[in-house]
Design a protein around this motif. Structure first.
Motif, PDB file in Angstrom:
ATOM      1  N   ALA A 103     121.039  -2.981  17.237  1.00 32.46           N
ATOM      2  CA  ALA A 103     121.687  -2.337  16.253  1.00 32.46           C
ATOM      3  C   ALA A 103     123.359  -2.276  16.478  1.00 32.46           C
ATOM      4  O   ALA A 103     123.898  -2.386  15.578  1.00 32.46           O
ATOM      5  CB  ALA A 103     121.485  -0.630  16.116  1.00 32.46           C
ATOM      6  N   GLU A 104     123.616  -2.128  17.962  1.00 38.16           N
ATOM      7  CA  GLU A 104     124.935  -2.256  18.231  1.00 38.16           C
ATOM      8  C   GLU A 104     125.448  -3.825  17.947  1.00 38.16           C
ATOM      9  O   GLU A 104     126.590  -4.040  17.481  1.00 38.16           O
ATOM     10  CB  GLU A 104     125.029  -2.099  19.819  1.00 38.16           C
ATOM     11  CG  GLU A 104     125.035  -0.573  20.080  1.00 38.16           C
ATOM     12  CD  GLU A 104     125.007  -0.380  21.533  1.00 38.16           C
ATOM     13  OE1 GLU A 104     125.106  -1.466  22.202  1.00 38.16           O
ATOM     14  OE2 GLU A 104     125.118   0.929  21.955  1.00 38.16           O
ATOM     15  N   THR A 105     124.666  -4.773  18.242  1.00 37.63           N
ATOM     16  CA  THR A 105     125.180  -6.145  17.827  1.00 37.63           C
ATOM     17  C   THR A 105     125.080  -6.441  16.504  1.00 37.63           C
ATOM     18  O   THR A 105     126.334  -6.864  16.082  1.00 37.63           O
ATOM     19  CB  THR A 105     123.950  -6.936  18.667  1.00 37.63           C
ATOM     20  OG1 THR A 105     123.817  -6.808  19.913  1.00 37.63           O
ATOM     21  CG2 THR A 105     124.168  -8.582  18.399  1.00 37.63           C
ATOM     22  N   GLN A 106     124.335  -5.636  15.698  1.00 31.35           N
ATOM     23  CA  GLN A 106     124.425  -5.933  14.270  1.00 31.35           C
ATOM     24  C   GLN A 106     125.861  -5.128  13.776  1.00 31.35           C
ATOM     25  O   GLN A 106     126.341  -5.725  12.793  1.00 31.35           O
ATOM     26  CB  GLN A 106     123.105  -5.477  13.678  1.00 31.35           C
ATOM     27  CG  GLN A 106     123.177  -5.421  12.207  1.00 31.35           C
ATOM     28  CD  GLN A 106     122.880  -7.195  11.688  1.00 31.35           C
ATOM     29  OE1 GLN A 106     122.516  -7.729  12.494  1.00 31.35           O
ATOM     30  NE2 GLN A 106     123.667  -7.366  10.568  1.00 31.35           N
ATOM     31  N   ARG A 107     125.983  -4.284  13.965  1.00 33.55           N
ATOM     32  CA  ARG A 107     127.215  -3.295  13.783  1.00 33.55           C
ATOM     33  C   ARG A 107     128.439  -4.176  13.947  1.00 33.55           C
ATOM     34  O   ARG A 107     129.301  -4.223  13.318  1.00 33.55           O
ATOM     35  CB  ARG A 107     127.320  -1.929  14.466  1.00 33.55           C
ATOM     36  CG  ARG A 107     128.447  -1.044  14.033  1.00 33.55           C
ATOM     37  CD  ARG A 107     128.354   0.281  14.424  1.00 33.55           C
ATOM     38  NE  ARG A 107     128.473   0.348  15.896  1.00 33.55           N
ATOM     39  CZ  ARG A 107     127.553   0.560  16.805  1.00 33.55           C
ATOM     40  NH1 ARG A 107     126.421   0.746  16.273  1.00 33.55           N
ATOM     41  NH2 ARG A 107     127.967   0.629  18.132  1.00 33.55           N
ATOM     42  N   GLU A 108     128.499  -4.723  15.246  1.00 36.55           N
ATOM     43  CA  GLU A 108     129.755  -5.583  15.772  1.00 36.55           C
ATOM     44  C   GLU A 108     129.797  -6.832  14.817  1.00 36.55           C
ATOM     45  O   GLU A 108     130.899  -7.225  14.546  1.00 36.55           O
ATOM     46  CB  GLU A 108     129.531  -5.819  17.112  1.00 36.55           C
ATOM     47  CG  GLU A 108     129.397  -4.766  18.283  1.00 36.55           C
ATOM     48  CD  GLU A 108     129.389  -4.882  19.643  1.00 36.55           C
ATOM     49  OE1 GLU A 108     128.988  -6.201  19.679  1.00 36.55           O
ATOM     50  OE2 GLU A 108     129.469  -4.294  20.430  1.00 36.55           O
ATOM     51  N   ALA A 109     128.524  -7.474  14.671  1.00 31.09           N
ATOM     52  CA  ALA A 109     128.656  -8.540  13.824  1.00 31.09           C
ATOM     53  C   ALA A 109     128.969  -8.022  12.380  1.00 31.09           C
ATOM     54  O   ALA A 109     129.948  -9.008  11.668  1.00 31.09           O
ATOM     55  CB  ALA A 109     127.280  -9.416  13.724  1.00 31.09           C
ATOM     56  N   SER A 110     128.492  -7.128  11.929  1.00 31.48           N
ATOM     57  CA  SER A 110     129.139  -6.521  10.573  1.00 31.48           C
ATOM     58  C   SER A 110     130.624  -6.419  10.546  1.00 31.48           C
ATOM     59  O   SER A 110     131.231  -6.680   9.676  1.00 31.48           O
ATOM     60  CB  SER A 110     128.310  -5.385  10.006  1.00 31.48           C
ATOM     61  OG  SER A 110     127.094  -5.623  10.050  1.00 31.48           O
TER      62      SER A 110
END
Length: 341
Positions: A103-110
């Motif tokens: 989730a953190e990786t996805q949030r950073e990517a977003s």
């Protein structure tokens, strides 16, 4: 690895203690549901009173009830060992950590995607504004040239119209000399007997009539040519006016688009805005169309100037020749009159 081993030991110890507390709690709750309150006298039912021996204290009564009820049977539910519970706990912790990291990786990517799109959008808007400014400058330049040439062709239409009217007046002025010369010949034909002679006066009158006829044909040709040039000039003028209106519409739209920004009111999302209409022309075709109109206007203007010069030359030359012929006829009349006396 040492830290992870310590964490696993702590988690195992914590899980073991939690499991023991839960088993004790389950057992106490089971007793609380089945036993009456110890503050009140114990009312034994027939089922319990027949199986319980007589004890003197409440503690002895509780022990007897436990013996009667018996321990929870393993046949009701499949009991798990503490090691299994610890393994399941560690697995859920690892899965939750993994999901949290995803989730953190996805949030950073977003967030990175949002920043990149915002930067690209601002850069594209700045580039489009620059292109719009260049287009506004270019369209205004072509509009100014077309307006100048339109004024020039309007003036040329006026000049050619005046030249045509002058030619028409010159053609109309040949009617009276033609009538005079024709009457002279008719009157001379009325002579009788010896007076009906073919002299120089008759020859010059006939030459004058032939010259007047040629001048009339020439002037009529010049008038027809002028009409043709006027039609061409009017067509060219219409093309220029259409092109000027097109440029004005382009300027209005481009200036409106140049003033738009993200905070402008009334903006709507358009489906597939990057698609071009089938009737859309490119910038090169747009400028080529205007250039062709300008070249056509210059050609029409030069032809019209040449036509005006031809009209003036024909009028002046015809006037000179007719004037000379009129003087020659007059001299022949005088010579004939003096010879007769």
């Amino acid at each position: 690895s040492t830290q992870s081993t310590g964490s696993s030991g702590i988690n195992a110890e914590y899980g073991k203690q939690w499991y023991q507390r839960r088993v004790r709690g389950h057992f106490v709750r089971s007793l609380s549901l089945q036993l009456p309150s110890i503050r009140e006298p114990v009312q034994m039912t027939s089922a319990y009173s027949s199986n319980l021996p007589s004890y003197g204290s409440k503690r002895d009564v509780g022990k007897a009830l436990l013996q009667t009820l018996g321990a929870p049977s393993n046949s009701v539910r499949d009991r798990k060992a503490p090691e299994h519970w610890n393994a399941a706990l560690n697995m859920h912790v690892r899965l939750s950590d993994k999901d949290k990291n995803k989730a953190e990786t996805q949030r950073e990517a977003s967030n990175r995607l949002i920043k990149d799109l915002d930067q690209k959008t601002k850069s594209k808007q700045a580039e489009i504004n620059r292109q719009l400014q260049d287009r506004i400058t270019t369209v205004a330049y072509w509009k100014q040239r077309l307006t100048t040439e339109h004024a020039a062709i309007c003036q040329e239409i006026t000049n050619l119209t005046m030249s045509k009217q002058k030619t028409q007046q010159a053609l109309a002025s040949t009617e009276l000399p033609t009538e005079v010369s024709t009457n002279c010949l008719k009157n001379r034909e009325n002579r009788e007997a010896i007076d009906l002679v073919q002299d120089l006066v008759d020859d010059e009158l006939i030459n004058e009539l032939n010259m007047l006829s040629e001048v009339q044909k020439l002037l009529a040709t010049r008038i027809n040519d002028s009409d043709h040039r006027l039609r061409v000039l009017n067509d060219c003028k219409s093309c220029l006016e259409y092109d000027i209106r097109d440029k004005e519409e382009c300027l209005r739209l481009d200036e409106h688009c140049y003033k738009l920004n993200n905070g402008s009111a009334g903006l709507q999302q358009i489906a597939q805005p990057s698609l071009y209409d089938g009737h859309t022309s490119t910038v090169e075709k747009h400028e080529s169309f205007s250039q062709e109109n300008l070249e056509k206007e210059r050609d029409c203007t030069s032809q019209s100037c040449l036509q005006r010069e031809l009209n003036d030359f024909s009028i002046n030359k015809s006037n000179d020749e007719l004037q000379k012929q009129s003087e020659l006829v007059g001299s022949m009349f005088r010579i004939t009159s003096q010879g007769a006396y």
